[in-house]
Scaffold this active site. Structure first.
Site, PDB file in Angstrom:
ATOM      1  N   SER A 129      -3.825   0.747   1.326  1.00  0.00           N
ATOM      2  CA  SER A 129      -2.936   1.650   2.065  1.00  0.00           C
ATOM      3  C   SER A 129      -3.499   1.904   3.469  1.00  0.00           C
ATOM      4  CB  SER A 129      -2.755   2.943   1.266  1.00  0.00           C
ATOM      5  OG  SER A 129      -1.697   3.707   1.769  1.00  0.00           O
ATOM      6  N   HIS A 283       2.742   1.744  -5.501  1.00  0.00           N
ATOM      7  CA  HIS A 283       1.824   1.707  -4.361  1.00  0.00           C
ATOM      8  C   HIS A 283       0.355   1.802  -4.792  1.00  0.00           C
ATOM      9  CE1 HIS A 283       0.416   2.162  -0.290  1.00  0.00           C
ATOM     10  NE2 HIS A 283      -0.018   3.397  -0.491  1.00  0.00           N
TER      11      HIS A 283
END
Length: 305
Positions: A129, A283
């Site tokens: 991320s 994610h």
């Protein structure tokens, strides 16, 4: 570019980290720019099995994360690859120092200075991320030599963050304004903003018990709230000017939108040797599917040796 492939789901090992695994207590390095970076060093469990001068792996967390979130996977990679793994706390996270500037060039500089001060060569950079954009920025800035790159579920593009992140900072500010003496009290507030218990536990991992018995955030909420726009941006816009020619493995979650199909041509222009692996996850790829992630990384890195 490697064709997309979904990895088969494998049974997760009963134990990621054998009891004889060696890990030093976390250390800190004061960088030349004044930032103190905390890190864990994970080394193979049997030092006699480690390869002499084995190239290091640098593992970088995402927004609101910390080195402790990558502890299990770092141990496993050190074991399987017989390479030292440095799990870092980026500035304004974990045990590292706070600084009013929080953007990808600043984060990349911290990683570069860490590599230089520890004299780490031929490193593999892994980041999730925010950490993915950080390691991609390190590669594209080309100020330190690195061997290869593994960005997890983020792309080298300007793209709005999920609306969850402003929501999280709002909840954290509210908790900060309240006298909290038990983590369950903070969780009760956070539950109004996030239904997922694992995500709440992830965020609550940033709470620290104070001497007076109250709980306060270890991270600077105000600085990180102001930096959300920076985290959506990417400091490089022209792949004709700068690119990274080294091996790159992009790992993305199939249920996430951060590396959409339409972004892949841009990824390929910045990282012309990139390969792509899809993991059936959202994610939070590493925590959701640790065995699939481990298998992908270990096989890819062993193939590069």
């Amino acid at each position: 570019m490697l064709a997309r492939r979904a990895l088969p789901r494998l049974q997760q090992p009963s134990s990621h980290c054998p009891s004889h695994f060696y890990r030093r207590a976390y250390s800190k390095t004061e960088l030349g720019n004044g930032v103190n970076i905390a890190y864990d060093l994970h080394e193979p469990p049997n030092q006699g099995d480690s390869r002499e001068n084995a190239p290091p792996i640098i593992f970088v967390h995402g927004l609101f994360g910390a080195k402790k979130n990558n502890r299990s996977i770092s141990r496993v990679l050190a074991r399987d690859l017989k390479r030292p793994v440095y799990a870092l706390d980026l500035r304004n996270h974990g045990d590292s120092s706070h600084h009013p500037r929080h953007d990808y060039n600043a984060l990349a500089e911290d990683v570069e200075l860490f590599l230089q001060q520890h004299r780490l060569k031929d490193a593999t950079l892994i980041g999730h991320s925010m950490g993915a954009k950080t390691v991609m920025a390190v590669a594209l800035r080309n100020r330190v030599p690195i061997a290869n790159l593994i960005p997890i579920d983020n792309a080298p593009v300007d793209a709005a963050l999920s609306s969850d992140f402003p929501k999280y900072t709002q909840a954290m500010r509210r908790i900060d304004e309240t006298t909290i003496t038990r983590q369950s009290e903070a969780d009760a507030i956070l539950k109004n903003y996030e239904e997922s218990l694992p995500i709440r536990q992830f965020l609550l991992g940033n709470l620290s018990r104070q001497d007076d018995g109250t709980h306060k955030w270890q991270i600077p909420i105000k600085i990180l709230s102001s930096a959300l726009d920076n985290m959506a941006d990417f400091p490089f816009t022209d792949p004709d000017v700068t690119r990274f020619e080294g091996p790159t493995l992009v790992v993305r979650g199939t249920k996430s939108r951060y590396v959409a199909d339409e972004m892949l041509p841009v990824v390929g222009r910045f990282f012309p040797k990139f390969e792509l692996v899809d993991v059936e996850a959202g994610h939070w790829v590493v925590s959701e599917k640790p065995e699939e992630f481990r298998k992908a990384v270990v096989e890819w890195l062993q193939d590069k040796e």
